[in-house]
Design a protein around this motif. Structure first.
Motif, PDB file in Angstrom:
ATOM      1  N   SER A 130     -19.488 -17.004  12.635  1.00  0.00           N
ATOM      2  CA  SER A 130     -18.919 -18.233  12.061  1.00  0.00           C
ATOM      3  C   SER A 130     -19.773 -19.437  12.436  1.00  0.00           C
ATOM      4  O   SER A 130     -20.070 -20.298  11.605  1.00  0.00           O
ATOM      5  CB  SER A 130     -17.482 -18.443  12.565  1.00  0.00           C
ATOM      6  OG  SER A 130     -16.626 -17.421  12.116  1.00  0.00           O
ATOM      7  N   ALA A 131     -20.169 -19.482  13.713  1.00  0.00           N
ATOM      8  CA  ALA A 131     -20.991 -20.604  14.183  1.00  0.00           C
ATOM      9  C   ALA A 131     -22.327 -20.649  13.459  1.00  0.00           C
ATOM     10  O   ALA A 131     -22.835 -21.732  13.144  1.00  0.00           O
ATOM     11  CB  ALA A 131     -21.195 -20.497  15.686  1.00  0.00           C
ATOM     12  N   SER A 132     -22.898 -19.482  13.196  1.00  0.00           N
ATOM     13  CA  SER A 132     -24.197 -19.434  12.503  1.00  0.00           C
ATOM     14  C   SER A 132     -24.098 -19.976  11.082  1.00  0.00           C
ATOM     15  O   SER A 132     -25.081 -20.404  10.495  1.00  0.00           O
ATOM     16  CB  SER A 132     -24.734 -18.003  12.482  1.00  0.00           C
ATOM     17  OG  SER A 132     -23.972 -17.178  11.612  1.00  0.00           O
ATOM     18  N   GLU A 133     -22.874 -19.977  10.536  1.00  0.00           N
ATOM     19  CA  GLU A 133     -22.643 -20.530   9.207  1.00  0.00           C
ATOM     20  C   GLU A 133     -22.273 -22.012   9.262  1.00  0.00           C
ATOM     21  O   GLU A 133     -22.000 -22.641   8.233  1.00  0.00           O
ATOM     22  CB  GLU A 133     -21.539 -19.734   8.501  1.00  0.00           C
ATOM     23  CG  GLU A 133     -21.937 -18.278   8.252  1.00  0.00           C
ATOM     24  CD  GLU A 133     -20.785 -17.433   7.748  1.00  0.00           C
ATOM     25  OE1 GLU A 133     -19.688 -17.996   7.501  1.00  0.00           O
ATOM     26  OE2 GLU A 133     -20.961 -16.205   7.608  1.00  0.00           O
ATOM     27  N   GLY A 134     -22.245 -22.548  10.497  1.00  0.00           N
ATOM     28  CA  GLY A 134     -22.069 -23.987  10.659  1.00  0.00           C
ATOM     29  C   GLY A 134     -20.655 -24.498  10.793  1.00  0.00           C
ATOM     30  O   GLY A 134     -20.439 -25.708  10.842  1.00  0.00           O
ATOM     31  N   LYS A 135     -19.659 -23.588  10.893  1.00  0.00           N
ATOM     32  CA  LYS A 135     -18.273 -24.029  11.003  1.00  0.00           C
ATOM     33  C   LYS A 135     -17.507 -23.140  11.977  1.00  0.00           C
ATOM     34  O   LYS A 135     -17.815 -21.957  12.130  1.00  0.00           O
ATOM     35  CB  LYS A 135     -17.575 -24.005   9.642  1.00  0.00           C
ATOM     36  CG  LYS A 135     -18.109 -25.040   8.655  1.00  0.00           C
ATOM     37  CD  LYS A 135     -17.300 -25.054   7.375  1.00  0.00           C
ATOM     38  CE  LYS A 135     -17.809 -26.126   6.406  1.00  0.00           C
ATOM     39  NZ  LYS A 135     -17.007 -26.174   5.158  1.00  0.00           N
ATOM     40  N   GLY A 153     -23.884 -24.424  18.398  1.00  0.00           N
ATOM     41  CA  GLY A 153     -24.610 -24.996  17.271  1.00  0.00           C
ATOM     42  C   GLY A 153     -23.753 -25.646  16.208  1.00  0.00           C
ATOM     43  O   GLY A 153     -24.229 -25.895  15.093  1.00  0.00           O
ATOM     44  N   VAL A 154     -22.482 -25.957  16.552  1.00  0.00           N
ATOM     45  CA  VAL A 154     -21.576 -26.541  15.566  1.00  0.00           C
ATOM     46  C   VAL A 154     -21.164 -27.939  16.009  1.00  0.00           C
ATOM     47  O   VAL A 154     -20.670 -28.139  17.120  1.00  0.00           O
ATOM     48  CB  VAL A 154     -20.318 -25.667  15.376  1.00  0.00           C
ATOM     49  CG1 VAL A 154     -19.334 -26.317  14.407  1.00  0.00           C
ATOM     50  CG2 VAL A 154     -20.720 -24.283  14.869  1.00  0.00           C
ATOM     51  N   ASN A 203     -17.539 -30.395  12.148  1.00  0.00           N
ATOM     52  CA  ASN A 203     -17.451 -29.099  11.462  1.00  0.00           C
ATOM     53  C   ASN A 203     -16.509 -28.132  12.174  1.00  0.00           C
ATOM     54  O   ASN A 203     -16.555 -26.922  11.931  1.00  0.00           O
ATOM     55  CB  ASN A 203     -18.835 -28.478  11.323  1.00  0.00           C
ATOM     56  CG  ASN A 203     -19.711 -29.256  10.370  1.00  0.00           C
ATOM     57  OD1 ASN A 203     -19.227 -29.787   9.358  1.00  0.00           O
ATOM     58  ND2 ASN A 203     -20.993 -29.353  10.658  1.00  0.00           N
TER      59      ASN A 203
END
Length: 277
Positions: free
Chosen positions: A34-39, A76-77, A81
């Motif tokens: 989920s984090a890798s998708e930015g949210k 990374g979020v 987001n």
């Protein structure tokens, strides 16, 4: 043209696989994915002053919120987001197991029973169970004074509620509500004699109603707050543990505490040591 039986069977299996995939039968997404998708969707409490509170303008504040956002940043979020989702005590495991949240930061005590259903990173804080009473109450000074049929309130599915059931249930009338704020209102209007949960939570309510409520007695349990996430998501758990360590090391943990819980007068404790089980 005749189709060979093995081909027909193969086509049927492929069709079933497609249907299963379309119905969500595939592997669940991890918090890291989920984090890798930015949210990220993060569970918090909405009604705990100083820890997890939804403000009148729709924003969120509190120590748990600060921890949740710091961890998200390390994954990374950005804060904008993050979708915060209310996570009542009795629903936390279900929210994680159903994939409705990526992780939960909600005064979530690490227990063996809960670890059978979900995993935990942390602890990020260590509290202790205590009692909240009206400021003019002189009868209740600790758990041993909960006698004579005192009415005590806690939250359904919480560790404090279970502790009272196991240890003091024979001589106290335990009432369980969905939220601590409901317990506090019952205390303020005289429907119950005391509220029990962790001292840091009670301190926030005492600060919210200065001169009206007070925390009494010494803590009589140790509650290790962890960040709950899906069982078996070892990759994310390791990343969150690293984030907690970094938050403590760079001073952000102490700063977040002072800016949120500090106003209640609750003394800052020593930071915990992360348990990398």
């Amino acid at each position: 043209m005749r189709i060979n039986r093995s081909i027909r069977v193969g086509i049927g299996v492929m069709a079933l696989a497609v249907v299963a995939s379309a119905c969500g039968g595939g592997e669940e997404k991890s918090a890291s994915q989920s984090a890798s998708e930015g949210k990220l969707t993060v569970g918090i409490k909405y009604d705990q002053p100083g820890l997890g509170l939804r403000n009148p303008d729709g924003s969120f504040s509190g120590f748990d919120v600060e921890v949740a956002e710091y961890v998200a940043g390390k994954l990374g979020v950005a804060p904008e987001n993050i979708e915060f989702k209310e996570s009542p005590s009795a629903q936390r495991e279900t929210l994680i197991q159903n994939g409705e949240v990526d992780y939960i930061v909600a005064t979530y005590s690490i227990t063996d029973a809960r670890k059978e259903k979900v995993d935990f990173a942390g602890p990020y804080f260590i509290a202790g169970q205590s009692l909240l009473v009206k400021s003019d109450n002189t009868d209740i000074t600790g758990p041993d004074s909960l006698n004579g049929g005192k009415k005590l309130c806690s939250v359904t599915g919480s560790t404090p509620a279970q502790k009272v059931k196991d240890t003091y249930a024979q001589d106290v009338q335990l009432q369980e509500f969905d939220t601590y704020s409901a317990c506090v209102e019952a205390l303020r209007n005289g429907a119950v004699d005391a509220v029990t949960t962790d001292d840091i939570i009670l301190a926030g309510y005492a600060a919210q109603y200065p001169g009206e409520l007070k925390v009494v007695g010494e803590p009589f349990t140790e509650e290790r707050y962890g960040i709950g996430l899906a069982k078996g998501d070892d990759e994310t758990r390791a990343k969150i543990n690293d984030a907690i360590d970094a938050m403590i090391a760079d001073g952000s943990w102490e700063r977040a505490f002072n800016e949120t819980v500090g106003a209640s007068g609750y003394p800052i404790p020593a930071p915990p040591t992360v348990d990398r089980y």
